[in-house]
Design an enzyme around this catalytic site. Structure first.
Site, mmCIF file in Angstrom:
data_model
loop_
_atom_site.group_PDB
_atom_site.id
_atom_site.type_symbol
_atom_site.label_atom_id
_atom_site.label_comp_id
_atom_site.label_asym_id
_atom_site.label_seq_id
_atom_site.Cartn_x
_atom_site.Cartn_y
_atom_site.Cartn_z
ATOM 1 N N ASN A 1 0.814 -1.213 0.000
ATOM 2 C CA ASN A 1 0.000 0.000 0.000
ATOM 3 C C ASN A 1 0.847 1.261 0.000
ATOM 4 O O ASN A 1 1.968 1.308 0.498
ATOM 5 C CB ASN A 1 -0.988 -0.009 1.167
ATOM 6 N N CYS B 1 13.705 10.760 -4.136
ATOM 7 C CA CYS B 1 12.965 9.885 -3.233
ATOM 8 C C CYS B 1 11.604 9.576 -3.852
ATOM 9 O O CYS B 1 11.247 10.101 -4.900
ATOM 10 C CB CYS B 1 12.842 10.520 -1.857
ATOM 11 N N CYS C 1 9.522 12.587 -4.594
ATOM 12 C CA CYS C 1 9.956 13.311 -5.804
ATOM 13 C C CYS C 1 9.372 12.662 -7.062
ATOM 14 O O CYS C 1 9.097 13.330 -8.051
ATOM 15 C CB CYS C 1 11.474 13.250 -5.964
ATOM 16 N N CYS D 1 -3.447 -4.401 -6.578
ATOM 17 C CA CYS D 1 -3.655 -5.801 -6.943
ATOM 18 C C CYS D 1 -5.140 -6.145 -6.925
ATOM 19 O O CYS D 1 -5.532 -7.291 -7.013
ATOM 20 C CB CYS D 1 -2.870 -6.709 -6.014
ATOM 21 N N CYS E 1 11.355 19.238 -2.459
ATOM 22 C CA CYS E 1 10.632 18.057 -1.967
ATOM 23 C C CYS E 1 10.545 18.092 -0.435
ATOM 24 O O CYS E 1 11.548 18.317 0.239
ATOM 25 C CB CYS E 1 11.351 16.778 -2.422
HETATM 26 ZN ZN LIG Z 1 12.175 13.720 -2.570
#
Ligand SMILES: [Zn+2]
Length: 339
Positions: free
Chosen positions: A126, A166, A169, A181, A240
């Protein structure tokens, strides 16, 4: 134990020195489903020093097709996955310290588990938990390896804090939230492929062979025979909120309320009270005895079936309500039977 790791130490990029490093490392795996069991088995066989495994669920028959640490008895007994995984992993390699937690990780719980951890493996199903792992990774500067699969498709990316973009981002450019799923099902080779990508990157990180890391987002479809590796280094954003100049770690914000979530691929809703609480399952069993349903209990959970609905209460107060995707119905049932 002589020779146990001989084939791995003969592999030059690991060698005896690398094996020693693997031995000194602690890996946290979040989720003990298909990806979690595959990664856990590989790392335990490779001789990692310590493995912490966290999972909120218990073993069901529909898991056995691809969740490689579990057998029929685990499904019959409805053993929590963390417990069943630990017991199987200990049989595979008794030298590895294995810590198992039955919980649906909250930011606070994850932060408590992170001490001494060298690497986090994402084996969740999730979005919320992944974003939480992403923030924890940035906050404590611990690498993590994203992995997901659905149908015959899989995707993986290694995130090094301070270097790579990350997950936050990447949200605009990669369809991370869209993977579900629910309707597509899943075949085991897609799982195994993601596990192979994750474990390979994990070994590189554990032996500190940073130059060997893939550096690209990999995705594939084992049924339609597609494979891509994309350089996404440009996706890193200075602003970010998870990895930028002034991070606030938005996904670690504390939520002081009951949380309900529809579980991946199932007619099931999880209810999580705002605070962990210890529930006396035996006392609860006695209270339910005159409600006319069927009750089953093991040391970790209580299962109560009434009117086509099966409800499973864990001793931390969490419950899974099966047979519905309706959150408000699930909440009503929870309060009617479990208080
Ligand atoms: Zn980031």
């Amino acid at each position: 134990m002589t020779g146990r790791y001989s084939r791995q130490t003969l592999f030059t990029p690991i060698g005896e020195a690398g094996q020693q490093k693997i031995r000194e490392k602690h890996v946290l795996i979040v989720g003990a489903g298909a990806l979690g069991t595959g990664n856990a088995e590989a790392l335990v066989r490779a001789g990692v020093g310590k493995l912490t495994i966290v999972d909120r669920d218990y073993v069901e028959w529909s898991n056995l097709q691809r969740q490689q640490l579990y057998g029929e008895k685990d499904a019959v007994d409805r053993l929590p996955k963390a417990i069943a995984a630990k017991s199987r992993l200990s049989l595979i390699n008794s030298d590895v310290e294995i810590e198992a937690h039955i919980l649906d990780a909250t930011p606070e719980e994850l932060e408590n588990l992170i001490t001494g951890v060298d690497l986090i493996l994402d084996a969740t199903d999730n979005f919320d938990t992944r974003m939480m792992i992403n923030d924890i990774s940035q906050k404590y500067s611990i690498p993590w390896i994203y992995g997901a699969c659905v149908g015959s498709y899989g995707i993986s990316f290694t995130i090094l804090p301070g270097t790579s973009p990350c997950l936050n981002c990447m949200l605009d450019s990669v369809p991370i939230g869209g993977l579900t799923c629910d309707t597509a099902g899943i075949i085991s080779p897609a799982v195994q492929m993601v596990v192979a990508y994750q474990t390979a990157e994990a070994l590189k990180i554990l032996v500190e062979d940073w130059a060997a890391l893939r550096g690209k987002l990999v995705s594939f479809d084992v049924w339609t025979n597609q494979q891509t590796a994309i350089n996404i280094s440009k996706a890193k954003k200075e602003e970010c909120l998870s990895c930028g100049k002034e991070p606030t770690y938005p996904y670690l914000a504390y939520e002081n309320q009951t949380k309900t979530a529809v579980l991946c691929g199932r007619d099931s809703v999880q209810i999580r009270p705002p605070n962990r609480q210890h529930r006396d399952l035996t006392a609860m069993k006695e209270m339910l005895e005159d409600k006319g349903g069927r009750i089953e209990q093991n040391p970790y959970l209580l299962s109560f079936t009434v009117n086509d609905r099966r409800m499973v209460l864990f001793n931390d107060g969490r419950a899974l309500i099966h047979g519905t995707k309706d959150k408000s119905e699930a909440k009503t049932l929870y309060h009617r039977y479990f208080g």
